[in-house]
Design a protein around this motif. Structure first.
Motif, PDB file in Angstrom:
ATOM      1  N   GLY A  13      -9.614   3.098   9.346  1.00 46.79           N
ATOM      2  CA  GLY A  13      -9.141   4.485   9.381  1.00 46.79           C
ATOM      3  C   GLY A  13      -7.635   4.524   9.280  1.00 46.79           C
ATOM      4  N   CYS A  14      -7.018   5.505   9.910  1.00 43.40           N
ATOM      5  CA  CYS A  14      -5.563   5.664   9.844  1.00 43.40           C
ATOM      6  C   CYS A  14      -4.866   4.455  10.458  1.00 43.40           C
ATOM      7  CB  CYS A  14      -5.144   6.938  10.575  1.00 43.40           C
ATOM      8  SG  CYS A  14      -5.886   8.444   9.938  1.00 43.40           S
ATOM      9  N   CYS A  15      -4.014   3.805   9.677  1.00 44.14           N
ATOM     10  CA  CYS A  15      -3.336   2.591  10.134  1.00 44.14           C
ATOM     11  C   CYS A  15      -2.102   2.914  10.973  1.00 44.14           C
ATOM     12  CB  CYS A  15      -2.957   1.756   8.924  1.00 44.14           C
ATOM     13  SG  CYS A  15      -2.028   0.266   9.299  1.00 44.14           S
ATOM     14  N   HIS A  16      -1.349   3.944  10.573  1.00 39.40           N
ATOM     15  CA  HIS A  16      -0.137   4.368  11.286  1.00 39.40           C
ATOM     16  C   HIS A  16       0.872   3.239  11.444  1.00 39.40           C
ATOM     17  CE1 HIS A  16      -2.578   7.864  13.265  1.00 39.40           C
ATOM     18  NE2 HIS A  16      -2.306   8.071  11.997  1.00 39.40           N
ATOM     19  N   CYS A  43      -7.867   0.696   3.333  1.00 38.55           N
ATOM     20  CA  CYS A  43      -7.295   1.606   4.322  1.00 38.55           C
ATOM     21  C   CYS A  43      -7.298   3.023   3.763  1.00 38.55           C
ATOM     22  CB  CYS A  43      -5.873   1.192   4.692  1.00 38.55           C
ATOM     23  SG  CYS A  43      -5.094   2.289   5.910  1.00 38.55           S
ATOM     24  N   THR A  44      -7.838   3.947   4.542  1.00 35.85           N
ATOM     25  CA  THR A  44      -8.101   5.291   4.041  1.00 35.85           C
ATOM     26  C   THR A  44      -6.998   6.301   4.392  1.00 35.85           C
ATOM     27  OG1 THR A  44      -9.500   5.571   6.001  1.00 35.85           O
ATOM     28  CG2 THR A  44     -10.594   5.009   3.952  1.00 35.85           C
ATOM     29  N   GLY A  45      -5.770   5.854   4.441  1.00 31.86           N
ATOM     30  CA  GLY A  45      -4.643   6.779   4.563  1.00 31.86           C
ATOM     31  C   GLY A  45      -3.845   6.660   5.834  1.00 31.86           C
ATOM     32  N   ASP A  46      -2.709   7.377   5.876  1.00 36.76           N
ATOM     33  CA  ASP A  46      -1.724   7.253   6.947  1.00 36.76           C
ATOM     34  C   ASP A  46      -1.357   5.788   7.151  1.00 36.76           C
ATOM     35  OD1 ASP A  46      -1.714   9.954   7.206  1.00 36.76           O
ATOM     36  OD2 ASP A  46      -2.579  10.036   9.209  1.00 36.76           O
ATOM     37  N   PHE A  47      -1.095   5.125   6.038  1.00 35.82           N
ATOM     38  CA  PHE A  47      -0.753   3.705   6.053  1.00 35.82           C
ATOM     39  C   PHE A  47       0.654   3.493   6.590  1.00 35.82           C
ATOM     40  CE2 PHE A  47       0.659  -0.251   4.003  1.00 35.82           C
ATOM     41  CZ  PHE A  47      -0.398  -1.088   4.297  1.00 35.82           C
ATOM     42  N   GLN A  48       1.571   4.374   6.216  1.00 34.93           N
ATOM     43  CA  GLN A  48       2.958   4.361   6.665  1.00 34.93           C
ATOM     44  C   GLN A  48       3.714   3.110   6.218  1.00 34.93           C
ATOM     45  OE1 GLN A  48       3.207   5.445  10.831  1.00 34.93           O
ATOM     46  NE2 GLN A  48       2.133   7.386  10.494  1.00 34.93           N
ATOM     47  N   ALA A  49       3.919   3.036   4.905  1.00 35.61           N
ATOM     48  CA  ALA A  49       4.666   1.928   4.308  1.00 35.61           C
ATOM     49  C   ALA A  49       6.163   2.203   4.433  1.00 35.61           C
ATOM     50  CB  ALA A  49       4.268   1.758   2.844  1.00 35.61           C
ATOM     51  N   GLU A  78       8.742 -11.519   5.115  1.00 34.23           N
ATOM     52  CA  GLU A  78       8.681 -12.276   6.369  1.00 34.23           C
ATOM     53  C   GLU A  78       7.232 -12.555   6.753  1.00 34.23           C
ATOM     54  OE1 GLU A  78       9.984 -11.713  11.073  1.00 34.23           O
ATOM     55  OE2 GLU A  78      10.831 -10.402   9.512  1.00 34.23           O
ATOM     56  N   LYS A  79       6.353 -11.620   6.441  1.00 30.09           N
ATOM     57  CA  LYS A  79       4.921 -11.802   6.649  1.00 30.09           C
ATOM     58  C   LYS A  79       4.201 -11.450   5.352  1.00 30.09           C
ATOM     59  CE  LYS A  79       4.916 -10.610  11.596  1.00 30.09           C
ATOM     60  NZ  LYS A  79       4.339  -9.699  12.631  1.00 30.09           N
ATOM     61  N   LYS A  80       2.962 -11.944   5.224  1.00 31.24           N
ATOM     62  CA  LYS A  80       2.150 -11.621   4.057  1.00 31.24           C
ATOM     63  C   LYS A  80       0.757 -11.225   4.515  1.00 31.24           C
ATOM     64  CE  LYS A  80       0.402 -13.248  -0.387  1.00 31.24           C
ATOM     65  NZ  LYS A  80       0.353 -14.364  -1.377  1.00 31.24           N
ATOM     66  N   ALA A  81       0.233 -10.189   3.925  1.00 33.04           N
ATOM     67  CA  ALA A  81      -1.123  -9.748   4.257  1.00 33.04           C
ATOM     68  C   ALA A  81      -2.099 -10.878   3.998  1.00 33.04           C
ATOM     69  CB  ALA A  81      -1.494  -8.527   3.431  1.00 33.04           C
ATOM     70  N   PRO A  82      -2.902 -11.273   5.001  1.00 31.03           N
ATOM     71  CA  PRO A  82      -3.814 -12.398   4.830  1.00 31.03           C
ATOM     72  C   PRO A  82      -5.009 -12.077   3.939  1.00 31.03           C
ATOM     73  CG  PRO A  82      -4.139 -11.387   6.981  1.00 31.03           C
ATOM     74  CD  PRO A  82      -2.948 -10.709   6.367  1.00 31.03           C
ATOM     75  N   VAL A  83      -5.252 -10.789   3.704  1.00 27.02           N
ATOM     76  CA  VAL A  83      -6.373 -10.349   2.872  1.00 27.02           C
ATOM     77  C   VAL A  83      -5.858  -9.284   1.915  1.00 27.02           C
ATOM     78  CG1 VAL A  83      -8.702  -9.365   2.874  1.00 27.02           C
ATOM     79  CG2 VAL A  83      -7.932 -10.723   4.825  1.00 27.02           C
ATOM     80  N   LEU A  84      -6.334  -9.315   0.676  1.00 27.80           N
ATOM     81  CA  LEU A  84      -5.969  -8.279  -0.278  1.00 27.80           C
ATOM     82  C   LEU A  84      -6.279  -6.913   0.320  1.00 27.80           C
ATOM     83  CD1 LEU A  84      -5.121  -7.253  -3.091  1.00 27.80           C
ATOM     84  CD2 LEU A  84      -7.506  -7.602  -3.824  1.00 27.80           C
ATOM     85  N   THR A  85      -5.287  -6.034   0.340  1.00 24.71           N
ATOM     86  CA  THR A  85      -5.413  -4.725   0.987  1.00 24.71           C
ATOM     87  C   THR A  85      -5.118  -3.627  -0.030  1.00 24.71           C
ATOM     88  OG1 THR A  85      -4.711  -5.665   3.117  1.00 24.71           O
ATOM     89  CG2 THR A  85      -4.570  -3.266   2.867  1.00 24.71           C
ATOM     90  N   ILE A  86      -6.035  -2.663  -0.124  1.00 22.43           N
ATOM     91  CA  ILE A  86      -5.873  -1.507  -1.003  1.00 22.43           C
ATOM     92  C   ILE A  86      -5.876  -0.265  -0.128  1.00 22.43           C
ATOM     93  CG2 ILE A  86      -6.844  -0.203  -2.935  1.00 22.43           C
ATOM     94  CD1 ILE A  86      -8.224  -2.772  -3.851  1.00 22.43           C
ATOM     95  N   PHE A  87      -4.941   0.661  -0.374  1.00 28.31           N
ATOM     96  CA  PHE A  87      -4.891   1.855   0.459  1.00 28.31           C
ATOM     97  C   PHE A  87      -4.575   3.088  -0.367  1.00 28.31           C
ATOM     98  CE2 PHE A  87      -0.430   0.772   0.277  1.00 28.31           C
ATOM     99  CZ  PHE A  87       0.261   1.973   0.429  1.00 28.31           C
ATOM    100  N   ILE A  88      -4.895   4.243   0.223  1.00 28.28           N
ATOM    101  CA  ILE A  88      -4.498   5.532  -0.330  1.00 28.28           C
ATOM    102  C   ILE A  88      -3.519   6.182   0.642  1.00 28.28           C
ATOM    103  CG2 ILE A  88      -6.592   5.924  -1.663  1.00 28.28           C
ATOM    104  CD1 ILE A  88      -7.554   7.708   0.698  1.00 28.28           C
TER     105      ILE A  88
END
Length: 540
Positions: A13-16, A43-49, A78-88
């Motif tokens: 849900g919302c990652c924030h 991730c379905t939104g409110d990702f906050q990049a 400095e960090k890398k997402a351990p899994v391919l992540t797609i978001f809106i």
């Protein structure tokens, strides 16, 4: 017997901005339950990049909620997402950052944004999505906003536009997964509605009147008929299954499994593993979808950056062309143009929002992202941000160097004087206590630093199958109208819902009510009884 290959998809849900918590929860599931690491995160939104302080200024939240979060470390490498992540995108985003990528692109290594609307493929699975939330008074406007935003454009920039819905409705090929931030209007009639309203009783009126949610998303749900639809925004876990009416080209009706999840906080159902059938011979690389690229090319001349309302082409005698769907020849031409290689290039580069490598700057600027430039050049598309800059320069030249003003300031932005609200005009103004209120005094306090070791369900369950009654069909152009659904028609179906999906925990928030009154501010602490009875968790 044919072997069925499935991949594990972690839906959130919302990652924030809580990327660390999200990935830590996935790792915890591996350790505690021997779960294999998921192949993909959605991730379905409110990702906050949020990259820097300028990005914080472009996020529509009260100042006390403008916190960096963990994304900057992924952006800097400095960090890398351990899994391919797609978001809106949702309604609480670093809008200036996401606006750089209207057609989608990498916001960090291994983290991909789908754009205003987009479709990609991964391991043969077709994944589509639309960013933002629905507001009827902005729905027919073009993408005219750009940083630095004013009080109106800071909010209108994340509102869904008719052009994106129109493009998605040109698609004909089957959709496996679709994502939206707000829920399709009416979807709550196909799950355990009684349990939902037990948790969120203050939305009973909207549910009964069938006005809760996005009519634009409902329109897409009826057209695309995806196998899965994932959403967030309301901060509640809710599942449903909706059977669609079969059309002449279908041998049997299609059904959509809908799943909405909570926000990323302890003891909340914000993450769930879903197993999705995939093609084992398909590429492990993220790929552009050829039909979607062909639709973008076909609709390229419809790009509009004006704040003035406009209607999409339709078969009403006023337009010479209204069908922009593409043929097999069009799709073949896209493949030939790309030499049959539609892998999305790994062309991310970290540049802060003011165009410098430094992360220290004070004000956001409108920036052209090289990923968008490359994408538009490859497929012959208009760079929306470049078009916006051209229009702004023309306006400035006409004004003879006067102090720069947003073109949007000259256009009435109805209803934006209040806080975040979704269109439910004509209804009583119920309030979601979990949602952020723009009035600083009205926001609830919470503990944003709670780490989440909550174990969510690792299998997806859905409620009883139902077909959408024709009387509940909604159009995004009818966002201001109350639905005329006779709920008596649903009475027989509602007897089943209490038996199905009984093991679902439900929660919901971040819904935005629309109050179309003449610029009048709402009461700051609306519905004191609700606030008094709700848990004191973080407001958004």
């Amino acid at each position: 017997m044919r072997r069925i290959w499935k991949m594990k998809v972690a839906v959130t849900g919302c990652c924030h901005g809580a990327l660390d918590k999200m990935y830590e929860t996935i790792e915890l599931m591996e350790q505690r339950h021997g779960q294999a690491r998921p192949d993909l995160v959605l991730c379905t939104g409110d990702f906050q990049a949020v990259r820097d302080s300028a990005d914080l200024q472009c996020m529509a939240v009260p100042p006390k909620y403008r916190q960096m979060g963990g994304f900057a470390q992924y952006y800097s490498g400095e960090k890398k997402a351990p899994v391919l992540t797609i978001f809106i995108g949702g309604n609480h985003e670093a809008s200036n950052h996401l606006q750089e990528l209207p057609y989608g692109g990498w916001v960090a290594p291994n983290i991909y944004y789908l754009g205003y609307a987009g479709v990609v493929k991964y391991r043969g699975v077709r994944i589509g999505g639309i960013s933002g939330i629905f507001k009827s008074h902005d729905y027919k406007r073009g993408h005219f906003e750009c940083p630095p935003y004013n009080q109106n454009t800071l909010r209108s920039v994340y509102h869904v536009r008719n052009i994106e819905v129109f493009k998605l409705k040109q698609l004909k090929q089957p959709m496996d997964i679709f994502m939206s931030h707000d829920w399709p209007r009416g979807i709550y009639h196909y799950g355990n509605k009684k349990s939902l309203l037990k948790k969120k009783s203050f939305f009973r009126q909207e549910v009964e009147d069938n006005t809760l949610g996005s009519p634009a998303a409902s329109e897409l749900l009826q057209h695309l008929k995806p196998a899965y639809w994932f959403a967030a925004h309301l901060h509640v876990k809710f599942a449903a299954v909706m059977e669609h009416e079969a059309d002449s080209s279908e041998q049997q009706p299609k059904a959509t499994k809908f799943l909405a999840l909570d926000k990323c906080l302890p003891q909340r159902d914000f993450l769930q593993i879903v197993e999705i059938e995939h093609n084992p011979s398909a590429s492990d690389s993220l790929e552009y979808d050829p039909e979607w690229i062909a639709v973008l090319k076909a609709t390229n001349n419809l790009i509009n950056v004006s704040p003035n309302p406009w209607n999409m082409p339709e078969d009403n005698g006023l337009h010479a062309k209204w069908d922009y769907s593409v043929t097999e020849e069009d799709i073949k031409a896209v493949l030939e143009e790309a030499n049959s290689d539609l892998r999305i290039p790994q062309n991310f580069s970290a540049v802060s929002s003011n165009g410098n490598k430094s992360q220290q700057q004070s004000a956001p600027v409108h920036r052209i992202n090289p990923q968008t430039t490359e994408f538009c050049a490859q497929f012959g598309l208009v760079d929306i941000n470049d078009r916006i800059q051209q229009v702004r320069e023309e306006i400035m030249a006409q004004r003879g160097g006067d102090k720069e003003e947003e073109e949007e300031d000259e256009v009435d932005s109805t209803g934006e004087a209040s806080d975040y609200n979704t269109d439910v005009s004509g209804l009583t103004a119920s309030v979601n206590p979990d949602e952020i209120i723009l009035d600083d005094e009205a926001g609830g306090e919470g503990d944003p630093d709670d780490s989440s070791d909550q174990q969510s369900d690792t299998t997806s369950t859905y409620s009883g199958l139902r077909r959408l009654p024709s009387s509940m069909t909604v159009s995004s152009d009818d966002g201001l109208d109350s639905a005329s659904t006779d709920l008596g028609q649903l009475s027989s179906g509602n007897q089943e819902e209490e038996q199905n999906a009984s093991n679902k925990s439900l929660k919901r928030t971040s819904f935005e009510n629309e109050q179309e009154k003449s610029g009048e501010k709402k009461i700051k602490r609306r519905n004191q009884a609700i606030y008094a009875s709700q848990e004191d968790d973080e407001a958004e």
